[in-house]
Design an enzyme around this catalytic site. Sequence first.
Site, PDB file in Angstrom:
ATOM      1  N   ASP A   7       9.990   2.103   5.359  1.00  0.00           N
ATOM      2  CA  ASP A   7      11.123   2.115   6.299  1.00  0.00           C
ATOM      3  C   ASP A   7      12.265   2.899   5.640  1.00  0.00           C
ATOM      4  O   ASP A   7      12.082   3.495   4.567  1.00  0.00           O
ATOM      5  CB  ASP A   7      11.506   0.683   6.735  1.00  0.00           C
ATOM      6  CG  ASP A   7      12.256  -0.100   5.664  1.00  0.00           C
ATOM      7  OD1 ASP A   7      12.428   0.407   4.538  1.00  0.00           O
ATOM      8  OD2 ASP A   7      12.667  -1.248   5.959  1.00  0.00           O
ATOM      9  N   CYS A  64       9.442  -1.072   1.617  1.00  0.00           N
ATOM     10  CA  CYS A  64      10.689  -1.319   2.354  1.00  0.00           C
ATOM     11  C   CYS A  64      11.727  -1.734   1.313  1.00  0.00           C
ATOM     12  O   CYS A  64      11.508  -1.515   0.118  1.00  0.00           O
ATOM     13  CB  CYS A  64      10.507  -2.329   3.485  1.00  0.00           C
ATOM     14  SG  CYS A  64      10.188  -4.029   3.002  1.00  0.00           S
ATOM     15  N   THR A  66      12.878  -4.716   0.220  1.00  0.00           N
ATOM     16  CA  THR A  66      12.374  -5.762  -0.671  1.00  0.00           C
ATOM     17  C   THR A  66      10.867  -5.683  -0.865  1.00  0.00           C
ATOM     18  O   THR A  66      10.323  -6.306  -1.781  1.00  0.00           O
ATOM     19  CB  THR A  66      12.657  -7.155  -0.074  1.00  0.00           C
ATOM     20  OG1 THR A  66      12.024  -7.214   1.218  1.00  0.00           O
ATOM     21  CG2 THR A  66      14.150  -7.420   0.072  1.00  0.00           C
ATOM     22  N   HIS A  97      -9.320  -9.017  -8.424  1.00  0.00           N
ATOM     23  CA  HIS A  97      -9.647 -10.338  -7.873  1.00  0.00           C
ATOM     24  C   HIS A  97      -9.501 -10.455  -6.358  1.00  0.00           C
ATOM     25  O   HIS A  97     -10.173 -11.282  -5.748  1.00  0.00           O
ATOM     26  CB  HIS A  97      -8.766 -11.407  -8.536  1.00  0.00           C
ATOM     27  CG  HIS A  97      -9.130 -11.659  -9.969  1.00  0.00           C
ATOM     28  ND1 HIS A  97      -8.507 -12.613 -10.741  1.00  0.00           N
ATOM     29  CD2 HIS A  97     -10.071 -11.073 -10.776  1.00  0.00           C
ATOM     30  CE1 HIS A  97      -9.036 -12.607 -11.961  1.00  0.00           C
ATOM     31  NE2 HIS A  97      -9.975 -11.682 -12.014  1.00  0.00           N
ATOM     32  N   HIS A 132     -15.150 -13.787  -7.098  1.00  0.00           N
ATOM     33  CA  HIS A 132     -13.970 -13.328  -6.352  1.00  0.00           C
ATOM     34  C   HIS A 132     -14.357 -12.859  -4.943  1.00  0.00           C
ATOM     35  O   HIS A 132     -13.564 -12.980  -4.012  1.00  0.00           O
ATOM     36  CB  HIS A 132     -13.249 -12.220  -7.112  1.00  0.00           C
ATOM     37  CG  HIS A 132     -12.816 -12.679  -8.462  1.00  0.00           C
ATOM     38  ND1 HIS A 132     -11.848 -13.647  -8.645  1.00  0.00           N
ATOM     39  CD2 HIS A 132     -13.258 -12.346  -9.703  1.00  0.00           C
ATOM     40  CE1 HIS A 132     -11.696 -13.884  -9.934  1.00  0.00           C
ATOM     41  NE2 HIS A 132     -12.541 -13.112 -10.606  1.00  0.00           N
TER      42      HIS A 132
END
Length: 147
Positions: A7, A64, A66, A97, A132
């Site tokens: 963004d 973005c 955060t 994993h 996994h």
Amino acid sequence: MIAIGCDHGGIALKAEIIKYLEANKIEYKDFGTYSSESCDYPDIALPVCKSILSSECEKGILICGTGIGISMSANKIKGIRCALCHDYFSAKYTRLHNDSNIIAFGARVIGPGLATELVDVFLNTGFEGGRHAVRVDKMMALENLEL
Ligand code: RB5
């Protein structure tokens, strides 16, 4: 082919990561955004995720401010395993994993030096499989639960 998108908060970091991809001759497709004008991160997460689900792109990078909104948006889409990583250990182990197909960053959280190191380990680490794989299968089955 690597899908990349951000963004408005991630424009500068996306440009730095693209420099890294180009320097390493890694093919990529840039899904925007292309200007600093405000936009909504789900609108960017969606085409990046679609390109992975269609196999046009193998893995993705989302950015973005955060990293939270865009990673949460990506993880709403069936088949996507998007990991928000700001440290080397997480970027490596989410491939080993979790078989993550997208890495997300917060451009207001980390700088370009660390982000490109994380892209490098993310793109160059394989899935370990075994126990996994059982866990990832169970994780993906959660998408189909009717609660
Ligand atoms: C945009 O201002 C900001 O909200 C967005 O980039 C992101 O940080 C949201 O999670």
